[in-house]
Design an enzyme around this catalytic site. Structure first.
Site, short mmCIF file in Angstrom:
data_model
loop_
_atom_site.label_atom_id
_atom_site.label_comp_id
_atom_site.label_asym_id
_atom_site.label_seq_id
_atom_site.Cartn_x
_atom_site.Cartn_y
_atom_site.Cartn_z
N ASP A 111 0.76 -1.13 0.06
CA ASP A 111 -0.10 -0.35 0.14
C ASP A 111 1.10 0.98 -0.08
OD1 ASP A 111 -2.46 -1.25 0.49
OD2 ASP A 111 -2.82 -1.29 2.23
N TYR A 159 -5.30 -10.55 3.73
CA TYR A 159 -5.90 -9.04 4.11
C TYR A 159 -4.93 -7.87 4.83
CZ TYR A 159 -7.75 -7.62 -0.69
OH TYR A 159 -7.45 -7.76 -1.93
N TYR A 203 4.39 -8.81 7.38
CA TYR A 203 3.99 -7.70 8.35
C TYR A 203 4.59 -7.10 9.27
CZ TYR A 203 1.33 -7.74 4.31
OH TYR A 203 0.68 -7.61 2.52
#
Ligand code: ZN
Ligand code: ZN
Length: 434
Positions: free
Chosen positions: A238, A376, A304
């Protein structure tokens, strides 16, 4: 029909050069040029009939083209000028008239119209040989640096310079820049509106002033004297996420480069100077085109780091329990609300390979989540109004949202990103072995 008869019928059609005659018999006699084949036949006939060989002929078939190979090579060498290359391929756009003549000759003689060899094939080979010898370059049919096109109708040579592909990994050290150049939403990239200069982008035509792509490729374009570039990433993060850890694999494609023998070490240093504090690259080597599809298609898992915030205070054990439930879990995710307007609404199952983390206060925590490609993370934390299950919010019973999200590693799930047969030259190696 015996060969002598064929040859005599060819002679009967009018003045023909040795090359055009030999072309009809290109399958016969190895190690001969077509011209040698033609000369041999003419010699035999002259001896048999005891007449004089006509050395200079006005060939009705090729109109003299078979004797211009050297001229074509001169033209090609001139056109190539300062372009740097090691390998080449050559093609010919034949004139329709000469094609017709060759067909007609074969029809008149009574042999199949595709018998022997075409002038086009002969030109590719013979002119190619001369150019290669003169410039000390190598023929390569599959992945040549350049393609030389001999345009017979216009009597000109066109050079197509193939792109060069450089493979590496990048880290994005700051938030707020996209991976690739985005056209301005207001002016669609034109930089102008009906009122003059676009106010939104102040004429740049870009939605964001900088991108990972531009920070990396502007340096490569200058150093390789290319015209433009395309950036191929192994997925993308992103805009508001950093890309840290081991970095993300990418291939930058430089179009029409005049320089190919660049020092990748120097290129890497210049890229890092140019993008200092924003993007950091490590170049691996020069690769072939196949690497682009490879890094795009290879499923890659990601790890992440997420900083999250809770709605109410949370106890250590509550977080620990919830993360244990997520660790190794299969997650059912409907397309997130935030992207559903531009992506198909579907349900996917994605695995959480590992989930760890700890509270940084009673309202905040740091998580490290390793997930399958396509998972996600923001929705895994918030639950997206029940569209992602299971999710952290439901497991703890307190609403949680992601505040910042960074990618700390991208790892190929099957096989490696480095495919030896796609790598033409490593950063630490000098040139191709010759
Ligand atoms: Zn001819
Ligand atoms: Zn604009």
């Amino acid at each position: 029909m015996d060969l002598f008869e064929e040859v005599e019928r060819i002679i009967d059609q009018g003045e023909i050069c040795d090359s055009c005659m030999g072309q009809v018999f290109a399958e016969r006699g190895h190690g001969l040029t077509n011209r040698e084949r033609g000369t041999a036949w003419k010699t035999i006939l002259a001896m048999e009939n005891n007449n004089i060989i006509e050395r200079k002929v006005d060939c009705w078939v090729c109109l003299g083209e078979s004797y211009r190979f050297e001229e074509w090579a001169d033209l090609a060498v001139m056109e190539l000028g300062e372009i740097e290359f090691k390998t080449y391929k050559i093609g010919t756009r034949m004139s329709p008239l000469l094609d017709e003549n060759a067909k007609l000759l074969r029809e008149l003689v009574g042999v199949p119209i595709d018998s022997g060899e075409s002038l086009k094939t002969e030109m590719n080979r013979e002119v190619g040989k001369i150019v290669g010898d003169r410039m000390k370059k190598y023929f390569d049919a599959d992945g040549p640096d350049i393609i030389i096109l001999l345009n017979v109708p216009t009597r000109s040579v066109e050079i197509q310079v193939n792109p060069i592909f450089i493979y590496g990994r990048y880290k994005k050290l700051i938030r707020g820049i996209p991976q690739t150049k985005w056209p301005c939403r207001e002016c669609k990239g034109r930089g102008t509106s009906i009122h003059g200069v676009c106010e939104r982008c102040e004429g740049s035509g870009k939605q964001y002033e900088e991108s990972v792509q531009e920070l990396i490729d502007s340096v490569a374009i200058i150093q390789m004297e290319g015209e433009s570039s395309t950036f191929h990433g192994a997925g993308r993060e992103d805009i508001d996420a950093k890309m840290l850890g081991t970095g993300r694999p990418f291939v930058v494609e430089i179009k029409t480069p005049k320089k190919r023998s660049i020092d990748l070490q120097v290129l890497e240093e210049n890229m890092n100077k140019n993008a200092f504090g924003k993007v950091e690259v490590e170049l691996e080597g020069v690769v072939n085109r196949k690497m682009v599809a490879h890094i795009k298609e290879l499923p890659a898992s990601k790890t992440y780091e997420a900083r999250i915030k809770f709605d109410r205070s949370v106890e250590k054990d509550m977080l620990k329990g919830a993360l244990e439930m997520l660790d190794g879990a299969e997650i059912k995710q409907e397309t997130p609300t935030r992207v559903v307007h531009r992506r198909a609404d579907k349900t996917r199952i994605r695995k959480v390979y590992s989930a760890r983390g700890e509270l940084t206060s009673d309202l905040t925590a740091n998580l490290e989540i390793h997930g399958e490609k396509g998972l996600y993370i923001k929705e895994l934390v918030s639950g997206d109004s029940g569209r992602t299950n299971p999710n952290l919010t439901d497991l703890i019973g307190v609403e949680a949202v992601v505040e910042t999200l960074d990618v700390i590693s991208v790892v190929a799930e099957e096989g490696r990103f480095d495919v030896p047969e796609y790598i033409l030259r490593r950063k630490d190696k000098e040139g191709l072995e010759e």
